[in-house]
Design a protein around this motif. Structure first.
Motif, PDB file in Angstrom:
ATOM      1  N   ILE A   1      -1.398  -0.309 -10.504  1.00 55.28           N
ATOM      2  CA  ILE A   1      -2.380  -0.121  -9.278  1.00 55.28           C
ATOM      3  C   ILE A   1      -3.536   1.075  -9.514  1.00 55.28           C
ATOM      4  N   PHE A   2      -2.716   2.185  -9.770  1.00 54.20           N
ATOM      5  CA  PHE A   2      -3.724   3.336 -10.225  1.00 54.20           C
ATOM      6  C   PHE A   2      -4.574   2.965 -11.241  1.00 54.20           C
TER       7      PHE A   2
ATOM      8  N   GLY B   1       3.939   6.214  -3.832  1.00 53.19           N
ATOM      9  CA  GLY B   1       4.615   6.358  -5.129  1.00 53.19           C
ATOM     10  C   GLY B   1       3.816   6.829  -6.227  1.00 53.19           C
ATOM     11  N   GLY B   2       2.482   7.120  -6.064  1.00 54.09           N
ATOM     12  CA  GLY B   2       1.847   7.671  -7.093  1.00 54.09           C
ATOM     13  C   GLY B   2       2.126   8.992  -7.381  1.00 54.09           C
TER      14      GLY B   2
ATOM     15  N   THR C   1       4.614  -0.322 -10.268  1.00 52.03           N
ATOM     16  CA  THR C   1       3.562  -0.633  -9.489  1.00 52.03           C
ATOM     17  C   THR C   1       2.619   0.340  -9.343  1.00 52.03           C
ATOM     18  N   ALA C   2       2.994   1.378  -8.949  1.00 51.93           N
ATOM     19  CA  ALA C   2       2.086   2.598  -8.905  1.00 51.93           C
ATOM     20  C   ALA C   2       1.218   3.069 -10.012  1.00 51.93           C
TER      21      ALA C   2
ATOM     22  N   LEU D   1      -5.613  -2.525  -2.233  1.00 48.95           N
ATOM     23  CA  LEU D   1      -4.259  -2.381  -1.589  1.00 48.95           C
ATOM     24  C   LEU D   1      -4.098  -3.572  -0.636  1.00 48.95           C
TER      25      LEU D   1
ATOM     26  N   MET E   1       3.559   1.605  -1.066  1.00 45.07           N
ATOM     27  CA  MET E   1       4.424   1.668  -2.441  1.00 45.07           C
ATOM     28  C   MET E   1       3.400   2.367  -3.608  1.00 45.07           C
ATOM     29  N   VAL E   2       2.267   1.959  -3.336  1.00 50.67           N
ATOM     30  CA  VAL E   2       1.423   2.466  -4.297  1.00 50.67           C
ATOM     31  C   VAL E   2       0.769   4.110  -4.019  1.00 50.67           C
ATOM     32  N   MET E   3       0.452   4.246  -2.921  1.00 45.61           N
ATOM     33  CA  MET E   3      -0.328   5.351  -2.290  1.00 45.61           C
ATOM     34  C   MET E   3       1.290   6.349  -2.275  1.00 45.61           C
TER      35      MET E   3
ATOM     36  N   MET F   1       8.828   0.526  -8.491  1.00 46.54           N
ATOM     37  CA  MET F   1       7.998   1.251  -7.523  1.00 46.54           C
ATOM     38  C   MET F   1       7.076   2.172  -8.553  1.00 46.54           C
TER      39      MET F   1
ATOM     40  N   ALA G   1       0.795  -1.291  -0.051  1.00 45.90           N
ATOM     41  CA  ALA G   1      -0.031   0.087  -0.145  1.00 45.90           C
ATOM     42  C   ALA G   1       1.007   1.056  -0.017  1.00 45.90           C
TER      43      ALA G   1
END
Lengths: 179, 468
Positions: free
Chosen positions: B296-297, A65-66, B292-293, B62, A61-63, B289, A59
């Protein structure tokens, strides 16, 4: 404009720093996940906390890293039309769509996701699994991530406006992310 | 719901337009979903609290342990790309098969398959093979189109050979166990490799000048030295294959953990090759990274879209259209495969997997199609999305590293025979489902992926599916 560009630079800096955190989440998650597999097989030991921490890191990484990915123009586009546009047109498209698509969408999800965290925090929610973790830290990642995303969107808007008004060079280089 | 019937088609049209204009897909999807969502609430399709379920869905994504496999396999691929394993393999096999006509092509196919069985990402294979094999093939007089085609196709086969990222993503979207998908993909992978090799054999018979044998002076490695080079490439590969695929199929590790083991193994291998450095780590983690971001987005965006889309009965609309196709199941399969093939010209596999597959999977289920088989079939078909000119990723990478003397048009034309071979494979899977299903029965073992964390699912779409 100068003040706005300074603000944009500050946001970019923040996103980059937070992105660095996200980068290390990758390594930490890989180590922990491999460790879980080995300890379960070799020692027969398995801990829910360690199993959960790996997706907490995911989570992260995604939130986290976005926004950094947005700064780097790393969110994938269908470049059938975009790829053939002139830089000026690309800047216009980015400006309009960031205003009309990204900001409202991210804003709404940010607004909706706050209660998710707030409720969890208020009741001190923990995992249903024995020995599981507290839930609010990972739920906090949602509003934080979408908040940073909105900030980064603002920074992109400032940069596009500056570009279109001649205060800044064109830099609409879009490289398809490697898969 | 009569009178409102236009909502779903309108929304679908909006999706196409807004995705095509070229703004990042993740945000276009979310915006279309929310925009239409508010209109739909105004028109009384569903109450507002449906949208309030959005953060729960994001949270569900997530906390999905399976999706964690995406960064792990990406990380592993990113390290392998930089650690020198492909070099060793190609050098060894190139010399081993070199004396044969088409030998370098066989070597590329074989190495593509081995790399495919280790990692799950195309980039690692195509870039490594393009950097090493392409110059060699050019030097010894291979036809340019053949050389670029075989490299792109052999790199792409990674997506079919387990542990493939495409299969992980498809399994998640279709709702089939990944272990079964992997087992099911083994048969098609083998046949696909044989198809490629068979094609090279045909070329070497009918157009021998395209694929000359290496001249004697190019065969620098002989005897024990050659054997040693091959061993040095193969042993670490086999260890990695066991670490990843072996642990999954034996049920020792979940696919996610296997990916993590593979990533750590790849780091160890890089250390063994004395390539492990802070820079390698940093670059690999960085690109992992970002991917992945990004991925997933898109998934978050497509969830926002599908929440509203189902709220306005879009799923029923799609299902109605697809089940009414002439020819029943076969008609559906042909239509679906054509759709995916065409979409693959301008969408990436992640986009297809997250936007299109969720619409198709329920229909397949209704028609009584085996979902694992369906997933492998789609995975095979999606290989073409890497090979389509001009946006296919494999071609795109190859263009990035090929010398300027190789024209883009050669790369594009070179891809075509291999795309046809991939389509033949799709046909074979439809004609002989046993290719997939035969491998699944043998392994119905416990799947540790399934016993994990309980998601607090707040199931959103007011369970709409009623079959009339």
């Amino acid at each position: 404009m100068t003040i706005l560009l300074k603000l944009s630079a500050a946001i970019d800096w923040l996103s980059t720093q937070v992105g660095k955190l996200a980068v290390w989440c990758v390594f930490a998650a890989a180590l922990i996940s491999a460790g879980n597999a080995i300890s379960r097989y070799a020692a027969g030991a398995s801990s829910n906390a360690w199993l959960e921490i790996q997706w907490y890191l995911f989570a992260g990484m995604v939130m986290l890293g976005g926004p950094a990915t947005l700064r780097l123009n790393g969110h994938v586009r269908v470049d059938l039309i975009y790829g053939n546009m002139r830089p000026r047109a690309q800047a216009w498209l980015d400006l309009v769509c960031t205003l009309l698509f990204l900001m409202p969408a991210v804003g709404i999800i940010l607004w909706l996701s706050w209660p998710l965290f707030a409720n969890s925090f208020a009741i001190g929610e923990t995992s249903n699994n024995a020995g599981g973790l507290l839930r609010w830290p990972v739920k906090l990642l949602l509003p934080v991530g979408f908040g940073l995303m909105a900030l980064q969107g603002l920074s992109e808007i400032i940069k596009r406006v500056a570009t279109l008004t001649g205060h800044r060079e064109f830099e609409s280089r879009y490289v398809k992310p490697v898969q | 719901m009569s009178g409102f019937d236009l909502m779903a088609p309108l929304m679908f049209a909006g999706l196409i337009v807004f995705v095509l204009i070229g703004y990042p897909v993740a945000f276009s999807l979310a915006a279309v979903g929310l925009g239409f969502g508010f209109v739909a609430i105004e028109l009384g399709y569903f109450p507002f609290h449906l949208l309030a379920a959005l953060p729960d869905r994001v949270y569900g994504i997530l906390s999905n342990e399976l999706l964690l496999a995406i960064p792990f396999f990406t990380f592993m691929g990113a390290i392998l790309e930089r650690c020198g394993l492909a070099e060793d393999l190609l050098e060894g096999f190139g010399q081993l098969f070199g004396p044969l006509r088409g030998g370098l092509s066989y070597a590329v196919i074989l190495v593509g398959a081995v790399l495919g069985a280790i990692t799950g990402t195309v980039a690692a294979s195509v870039i490594a093979m393009g950097l090493i094999s392409l110059p060699a093939m050019m030097r010894y007089g291979y036809n340019t189109r053949h050389a670029t085609g075989v490299i792109a196709a052999s790199g792409t086969i990674t997506q079919l050979i387990p542990p493939s990222l495409v299969l992980v993503v498809l399994a998640d979207q279709i709702g089939a166990p990944v272990g079964d998908m992997y087992a099911g993909a083994i048969g098609p992978s083998i046949v696909q490799v044989l198809l490629f090799a068979g094609f090279v054999a045909l070329v070497s018979i009918f157009r021998p000048k395209d694929v000359p044998a290496l001249p004697p002076e190019a065969r620098t490695l002989k005897g024990t030295k050659l054997a040693w080079t091959c061993v040095r490439g193969m042993v670490p590969s086999l260890v990695l294959i066991f670490l990843v695929l072996g642990t999954i199929l034996l049920g020792v590790a979940t696919p996610t953990e296997a990916g993590a083991l593979g990533a750590i193994g790849a780091l160890a291998l890089a250390a063994l090759h004395r390539r492990l450095s802070y820079r390698l780590m940093r670059e690999s983690m960085d690109s992992t990274m970002r991917i992945t971001a990004m991925v997933i987005f898109i998934l978050i965006g497509s969830n926002v879209f599908s929440l509203t889309f189902r709220g306005v009965d879009g799923d029923l609309w799609i299902e109605g259209m697809l089940t009414d196709l002439p020819g029943g199941v076969v008609g559906f399969l042909v239509a679906v495969n054509l759709l995916v093939f065409v979409l693959a010209f301008f969408l990436d596999f992640f986009e297809i997997a997250f936007i299109i597959i969720p619409l198709l999977a329920p229909v397949a289920k209704t028609l009584g199609i085996d979902l694992v088989w369906f997933g492998v079939l789609l995975g095979t078909n999606m290989q073409t999305s890497f090979m389509h000119p001009p946006f296919g990723f494999a071609l795109f990478y190859l263009r990035g590293i090929a010398p300027p003397s190789i024209r883009s048009s050669d790369i594009y034309w070179g891809a075509i025979p291999w795309v046809i071979l991939q389509l033949i494979m799709v046909g074979l899977i439809i004609a002989f489902p046993e290719l997939v299903t035969a491998f699944i029965e043998t392994h119905e073992a416990a799947d540790p992926t399934k016993v994990q964390i309980e998601l607090p699912t707040v199931d959103d779409a007011p369970a709409v599916i009623e079959i009339k």
